[in-house]
Design a protein around this motif. Sequence first.
Motif, PDB file in Angstrom:
ATOM      1  N   LYS A 186      -4.695  -1.797   9.114  1.00 31.04           N
ATOM      2  CA  LYS A 186      -3.904  -2.614   8.197  1.00 31.04           C
ATOM      3  C   LYS A 186      -2.863  -3.461   8.922  1.00 31.04           C
ATOM      4  O   LYS A 186      -2.022  -4.090   8.283  1.00 31.04           O
ATOM      5  CB  LYS A 186      -3.235  -1.715   7.149  1.00 31.04           C
TER       6      LYS A 186
ATOM      7  N   GLU B  72      -4.441   1.344  -2.201  1.00 30.08           N
ATOM      8  CA  GLU B  72      -4.301  -0.100  -2.180  1.00 30.08           C
ATOM      9  C   GLU B  72      -3.837  -0.657  -3.525  1.00 30.08           C
ATOM     10  O   GLU B  72      -2.964  -1.510  -3.593  1.00 30.08           O
ATOM     11  CB  GLU B  72      -5.636  -0.734  -1.795  1.00 30.08           C
TER      12      GLU B  72
ATOM     13  N   SER C 276      -4.724   5.239   2.214  1.00 28.21           N
ATOM     14  CA  SER C 276      -3.908   4.103   1.798  1.00 28.21           C
ATOM     15  C   SER C 276      -4.330   3.746   0.390  1.00 28.21           C
ATOM     16  O   SER C 276      -5.454   3.291   0.169  1.00 28.21           O
ATOM     17  CB  SER C 276      -4.108   2.903   2.724  1.00 28.21           C
TER      18      SER C 276
ATOM     19  N   GLY D 105      -8.444  -4.827   6.071  1.00 27.52           N
ATOM     20  CA  GLY D 105      -7.377  -3.893   5.756  1.00 27.52           C
ATOM     21  C   GLY D 105      -6.564  -4.273   4.543  1.00 27.52           C
ATOM     22  O   GLY D 105      -5.673  -3.521   4.145  1.00 27.52           O
ATOM     23  N   GLU D 106      -6.878  -5.419   3.924  1.00 21.83           N
ATOM     24  CA  GLU D 106      -6.134  -5.869   2.756  1.00 21.83           C
ATOM     25  C   GLU D 106      -7.014  -5.886   1.511  1.00 21.83           C
ATOM     26  O   GLU D 106      -8.236  -5.994   1.595  1.00 21.83           O
ATOM     27  CB  GLU D 106      -5.575  -7.280   2.981  1.00 21.83           C
TER      28      GLU D 106
ATOM     29  N   PRO E 172       0.825  -1.207   0.000  1.00 20.95           N
ATOM     30  CA  PRO E 172       0.000   0.000   0.000  1.00 20.95           C
ATOM     31  C   PRO E 172       0.863   1.263   0.000  1.00 20.95           C
ATOM     32  O   PRO E 172       1.991   1.272   0.500  1.00 20.95           O
ATOM     33  CB  PRO E 172      -0.799  -0.113   1.290  1.00 20.95           C
TER      34      PRO E 172
END
Length: 323
Positions: A24, A38, A36, A296-297, A8
């Motif tokens: 995250k 991604e 962020s 968070g991914e 990120p």
Amino acid sequence: MYPLKFKPILKSTIWGGEKIIPFKHFDCQQAQVGESWEISDVPGDESVVANGADAGKNLTQLVNEYKAALVGENNYKRFNGKFPLLIKFIDAQQDLSIQVHPNDELAMKRHNSMGKTEMWYVIGNDGGKAHLRSGLSKQITPEEYARRIADNTICDVLADYAVQPGDVFFLPAGRIHSIGAGCFIAEIQQTSNITYRIYDFNRKDKNGNTRELHTELSKDAIDYTVSADYRTHYTPKQNEPVELVSCPYFTTTVYDLTEPMEMDYSELDSFVIYICMEGACSITDNEGNQVELQAGESVLFPATTESLSVKANGHVKFLETYV
């Protein structure tokens, strides 16, 4: 090809908060991380692969190397070899500036860029204190718009929403909007960084300067249409897909799973991105490649992916988006 995770790109901003780093699961000291990025193919901010044989390559290199196998045949032709979506998490500790984005035609004419249609999914609302602005609440003319910028009354004619986790807003290019204080959101948008700043609450940066406004550029970019309600309404369901947005630039569905689910992409001519907001899951593709996904991914599945098996680790909630 295989499921791709990316490193990120964390961006500190004057309005950023402190939620993204723990969300995250990072151990770093960067402060006021407002965004962020991604998955990004914006020039100068290209995402770099974090896993597998292509680790270290950026998204631009991947598209150049794999072409339609990565993005899909139609997408490769339509977007001239560019990756078409930008995925972000955004944490607003203060109100962002009030903005508008140009459509494709205007952005290409002025900036040689795609326009910027986007959507927001609210992940958190700071204990019920969050709000955002989307669209005009009353009819105004371009002349009244410019006057209201000058006399600091533009907020008086914008629709302002208190928001809850799970709220969704679709923002076609031309719609005035602003992410408000307390919002923690996932954003899906066209690959474009063209933003016209309409109003910034007379805020000053760390050097004591007010930020540039784009009043004249904005005037022609705004859609002055007024709607009764700018929120996207849907009925949440468990263990089945719920489509949120379908537009020429992306289709987005939310999944809230406690049971295994099989995903069939054999007829889809596009990459697929999962953006995880809650919980965790294990995902296995039709070639046996496995990837773990947690809150968070985000993960990118190439267009060659025919099917996925998703197994929630108790519970998982994620957005699925493709073009």
